[in-house]
Design a protein around this motif. Sequence first.
Motif, PDB file in Angstrom:
ATOM      1  N   ALA A 289      -3.051   2.492   8.150  1.00 18.85           N
ATOM      2  CA  ALA A 289      -2.045   2.330   8.731  1.00 18.85           C
ATOM      3  C   ALA A 289      -0.851   3.350   7.691  1.00 18.85           C
ATOM      4  O   ALA A 289      -0.015   4.139   8.856  1.00 18.85           O
ATOM      5  N   GLN A 290      -0.261   3.795   6.501  1.00 14.04           N
ATOM      6  CA  GLN A 290      -0.200   4.900   6.372  1.00 14.04           C
ATOM      7  C   GLN A 290      -0.048   6.057   7.532  1.00 14.04           C
ATOM      8  O   GLN A 290       1.144   7.018   8.265  1.00 14.04           O
ATOM      9  N   LYS A 293       1.959   5.411  10.838  1.00 11.88           N
ATOM     10  CA  LYS A 293       3.345   5.705  10.364  1.00 11.88           C
ATOM     11  C   LYS A 293       3.732   6.928  10.534  1.00 11.88           C
ATOM     12  O   LYS A 293       4.570   6.963  11.607  1.00 11.88           O
ATOM     13  N   GLU A 294       2.765   7.471  10.244  1.00  8.34           N
ATOM     14  CA  GLU A 294       2.992   9.111  10.028  1.00  8.34           C
ATOM     15  C   GLU A 294       3.079   9.269  11.147  1.00  8.34           C
ATOM     16  O   GLU A 294       4.223  10.575  11.781  1.00  8.34           O
ATOM     17  N   GLU A 297       6.218   7.997  13.454  1.00  5.98           N
ATOM     18  CA  GLU A 297       7.523   8.871  12.689  1.00  5.98           C
ATOM     19  C   GLU A 297       7.652  10.261  13.656  1.00  5.98           C
ATOM     20  O   GLU A 297       8.846  10.481  14.262  1.00  5.98           O
ATOM     21  N   ASN A 329       1.230  -3.394  13.884  1.00  3.24           N
ATOM     22  CA  ASN A 329       1.832  -1.862  14.593  1.00  3.24           C
ATOM     23  C   ASN A 329       3.246  -2.163  14.722  1.00  3.24           C
ATOM     24  O   ASN A 329       4.110  -0.383  14.870  1.00  3.24           O
ATOM     25  N   ILE A 332       5.734  -0.939  11.961  1.00  3.34           N
ATOM     26  CA  ILE A 332       5.846  -0.147  11.713  1.00  3.34           C
ATOM     27  C   ILE A 332       6.495   0.510  12.304  1.00  3.34           C
ATOM     28  O   ILE A 332       7.237   1.640  11.993  1.00  3.34           O
ATOM     29  N   ILE A 333       6.361   0.803  13.415  1.00  2.00           N
ATOM     30  CA  ILE A 333       7.396   0.876  14.637  1.00  2.00           C
ATOM     31  C   ILE A 333       8.993   0.999  13.739  1.00  2.00           C
ATOM     32  O   ILE A 333       9.865   1.297  14.245  1.00  2.00           O
ATOM     33  N   ASN A 335      10.264  -0.435  11.471  1.00  6.26           N
ATOM     34  CA  ASN A 335      10.672   0.269  10.291  1.00  6.26           C
ATOM     35  C   ASN A 335      11.361   1.610  10.387  1.00  6.26           C
ATOM     36  O   ASN A 335      12.256   2.451  10.019  1.00  6.26           O
ATOM     37  N   VAL A 336      10.019   2.776  11.269  1.00  4.40           N
ATOM     38  CA  VAL A 336       9.999   3.901  11.613  1.00  4.40           C
ATOM     39  C   VAL A 336      11.411   4.668  11.860  1.00  4.40           C
ATOM     40  O   VAL A 336      11.924   4.414  11.626  1.00  4.40           O
TER      41      VAL A 336
END
Length: 376
Positions: A289-290, A293-294, A297, A329, A332-333, A335-336
């Motif tokens: 998942a990291q 995230k990148e 980003e 997902n 994640i989006i 938060n970023v």
Amino acid sequence: MKILENSDVSQLLSNINWNFPQSKTSEGIHSIHPYPAKFIPEIPRYLIKSLPIPEDTAILDPFCGSGVTLVEAQMRGLKSVGIDLNPIACLISKVKTQDLPAEFLNTAAHCVNFARKGFELTGTRDIPNIDHWFDPQIQQSVTALLLMVNSIKEVAIRQALRLALSSILVRISKQESDTRYAAIEKDVNQDDVFEFFTVACRKIAKSKEQSSSAKTPVKIIERDTLGTKPSAIPWPIGAVITSPPYPNAYEYWLYHKYRMWWLGFDPIAVKEKEIGARAHFFRKNHHTAQNFKEQMEGTLRLIRSVLVSGGYACFVIGRSKIHGKIVDNASIIENVAGELGFKKIERITRRILASRKSFNLSHANIKTEEILILKK
DNA sequence: AATATGCAACGGGGCCACGT
DNA sequence: ACGTGGCCCCGTTGCATATT
């Protein structure tokens, strides 16, 4: 123009029923070529309708796929930019959004007539494991047809012909279906190749006839979103509407592997850069998942630099499963995006109908998806 | 040894045949 | 026309085999 507060926009959006149970992508312009997990046109349509998109700006879809967002933008007279790594996706998007010259069907018939003659071919394409997937007879017909199609000078016609050929490749191959990657015996002959191709061309011609003319410009960029520089985006962007690929979910490169080989593209290069491809999740140091995230980003940074102040960024995305663990997902989006200074306007959960065949929901754990609306 | 490629079990639900 | 049982379609996913 009336100034809308963020709360007004939020209210407007939450008053819409986003489930769209009647939606069909099985007919019309979006049915000219198979593509997995197309999102329904109503989503970009209602987002474009509802959001106070700043004037003189364009719509961007950084993962444009088969171009649903681009078509909707064009229908409303808004310029648009699509980015996609997958050359088949770009070809579909181009054909959908550019005018098709009237002599298209005549040219198609001309290609078929010549290819049918079965002239002596000098060596077929060097495609890995081709005999496993295509009967030698079929290979010959495709090669002949492709030779004719690729010789057509008029770009829009050539692209539409290549798309028609691409659209029938799985059917005439031994691949069980578009999404089942295993070889089976099929009852297809050389005549079928020409027959299916002709039908595919007619379908394109008919859909193009019924869709409005392509006056509003659409720019399609064939490359990975993370490698795309802001300077490649020709217009200021007022809204981003996209559905990014999910990690460890669908493998677009695999789906289109032999289409790419035949049309002269390199599916292996596509696989390497494809976000979410399963290949990245079944190796020693597999993606997590990291990584997603990148990747998001990077995408959001690109979006931030091309989006005008007050512009919107909308993501349609579900959950995915990485080695047994469910990954949210959308969060994640969200938060970023927060870290990068975007403001969340609304997050809507929409039900994916069980009757929708492009997903089998029994295993997917994806019975809903999220629409996330952010503002710069 | 590790990755790439291809196969097929699983199982929900669509769909069709058949009965009423 | 409508209900129902069961066959089969096919997206998903783990794993076997091939390749490097």
